[in-house]
Design a protein around this motif. Structure first.
Motif, short mmCIF file in Angstrom:
data_model
loop_
_atom_site.label_atom_id
_atom_site.label_comp_id
_atom_site.label_asym_id
_atom_site.label_seq_id
_atom_site.Cartn_x
_atom_site.Cartn_y
_atom_site.Cartn_z
N ALA A 105 -5.87 -3.81 -12.15
CA ALA A 105 -5.39 -3.89 -10.77
C ALA A 105 -6.05 -2.76 -9.99
O ALA A 105 -6.34 -1.69 -10.54
N LEU A 106 -6.32 -3.02 -8.72
CA LEU A 106 -7.00 -2.05 -7.86
C LEU A 106 -6.07 -1.56 -6.77
O LEU A 106 -5.32 -2.34 -6.19
N ILE A 107 -6.16 -0.25 -6.49
CA ILE A 107 -5.45 0.31 -5.35
C ILE A 107 -6.49 0.92 -4.43
O ILE A 107 -7.24 1.81 -4.82
N ASN A 108 -6.53 0.43 -3.21
CA ASN A 108 -7.45 0.91 -2.19
C ASN A 108 -6.64 1.79 -1.23
O ASN A 108 -5.61 1.35 -0.73
N THR A 109 -7.11 3.00 -0.97
CA THR A 109 -6.35 3.91 -0.11
C THR A 109 -6.83 3.89 1.34
O THR A 109 -6.34 4.66 2.15
N SER A 110 -7.76 3.01 1.66
CA SER A 110 -8.27 2.95 3.03
C SER A 110 -8.53 1.50 3.44
O SER A 110 -9.36 0.83 2.82
N PRO A 111 -7.88 1.03 4.49
CA PRO A 111 -8.14 -0.32 4.97
C PRO A 111 -9.60 -0.54 5.40
O PRO A 111 -10.07 -1.66 5.44
N ARG A 112 -10.31 0.57 5.69
CA ARG A 112 -11.72 0.45 6.09
C ARG A 112 -12.67 0.34 4.90
O ARG A 112 -13.83 0.00 5.06
N ASP A 134 -3.06 -10.30 -7.30
CA ASP A 134 -1.76 -10.18 -6.63
C ASP A 134 -1.18 -8.78 -6.74
O ASP A 134 -0.30 -8.40 -5.96
N ALA A 135 -1.66 -8.00 -7.70
CA ALA A 135 -1.19 -6.63 -7.88
C ALA A 135 -2.15 -5.61 -7.28
O ALA A 135 -1.90 -4.41 -7.32
N SER A 136 -3.25 -6.06 -6.72
CA SER A 136 -4.25 -5.18 -6.11
C SER A 136 -3.93 -5.06 -4.63
O SER A 136 -3.83 -6.06 -3.93
N ILE A 137 -3.75 -3.81 -4.18
CA ILE A 137 -3.28 -3.58 -2.81
C ILE A 137 -4.12 -2.54 -2.09
O ILE A 137 -4.85 -1.76 -2.71
N THR A 138 -3.97 -2.55 -0.77
CA THR A 138 -4.54 -1.51 0.08
C THR A 138 -3.38 -0.80 0.77
O THR A 138 -2.52 -1.44 1.38
N LEU A 139 -3.36 0.51 0.65
CA LEU A 139 -2.36 1.34 1.32
C LEU A 139 -3.05 2.11 2.44
O LEU A 139 -4.14 2.65 2.24
#
Length: 187
Positions: A105-112, A134-139
């Motif tokens: 799963a990936l976590i992205n800390t920047s919408p850009r 489904d578990a990979s998100i952008t915060l």
């Protein structure tokens, strides 16, 4: 259940690393999230060293990955691409037996940071990872001053992160169950 978290940032104060530590604090009961701290010490990928000449750091890294039920990756975007240390670590896993079919799963800390996320997704799919989308998100952490504690206690960040982790853990359990049935069927 053990999840290994990999931050693609070497910065002393990194949102990517902080979000992974926050994930460890928000993990569902019975789930341990361990942040791999050795990514900066991995030698540059060299296929000539794979096999009998494998550096000890790489053998240890592969062993850690092999013992994990899944991987959680958070990597910054540099110059519209994946951070070099992230790609280097993944390159060392290409020829390994520990990585194929590993749930990620990936976590992205920047919408850009869309280019790195897209490139990382392609790389992982090429490497036969089981990407749990489904578990990979952008915060939306870009431009904020947060550490693991503030991320884990702020409902704006903790809520989506906790939900993503719950989805991920359900997926890991389903994959483990599927593999168990597959093994029993082939015996």
């Amino acid at each position: 259940m053990k999840i290994i978290a990999i931050s693609g940032s070497l910065r002393a104060v990194s949102l990517n690393t902080a979000v992974l530590h926050a994930a460890g604090r928000l993990a569902p009961a019975g789930v341990e999230i361990l942040v791999y701290e050795g990514i900066g010490q991995l030698p540059f990928f060299n296929p000539d060293l794979d096999g009998e000449r494998l550096p000890r750091q790489i053998a240890d890294f592969r062993n850690i990955i092999g013992t994990a039920d899944g991987l959680l990756i958070s990597s910054p975007e540099y110059a519209r691409g994946v951070a070099g240390v992230t790609k280097n670590a993944l390159d060392w896993l290409v020829g390994s037996f520990e990585f194929p079919n590993k749930p990620v799963a990936l976590i992205n800390t920047s919408p850009r940071a869309t280019h790195a996320q897209a490139a990382l997704t392609i790389t992982l799919e090429t490497m036969s990872a089981r990407l749990v989308k489904d578990a990979s998100i952008t915060l939306p952490l870009l431009g904020t001053v947060n550490d693991a504690d503030s991320i884990a206690t702020n409902p704006e960040f903790a809520g989506p992160l906790r939900s993503a982790l719950e989805i991920y853990v359900r997926a890991l359990r389903a994959i483990a169950e599927e593999e168990l049935h597959s093994e029993q069927f082939t015996k």
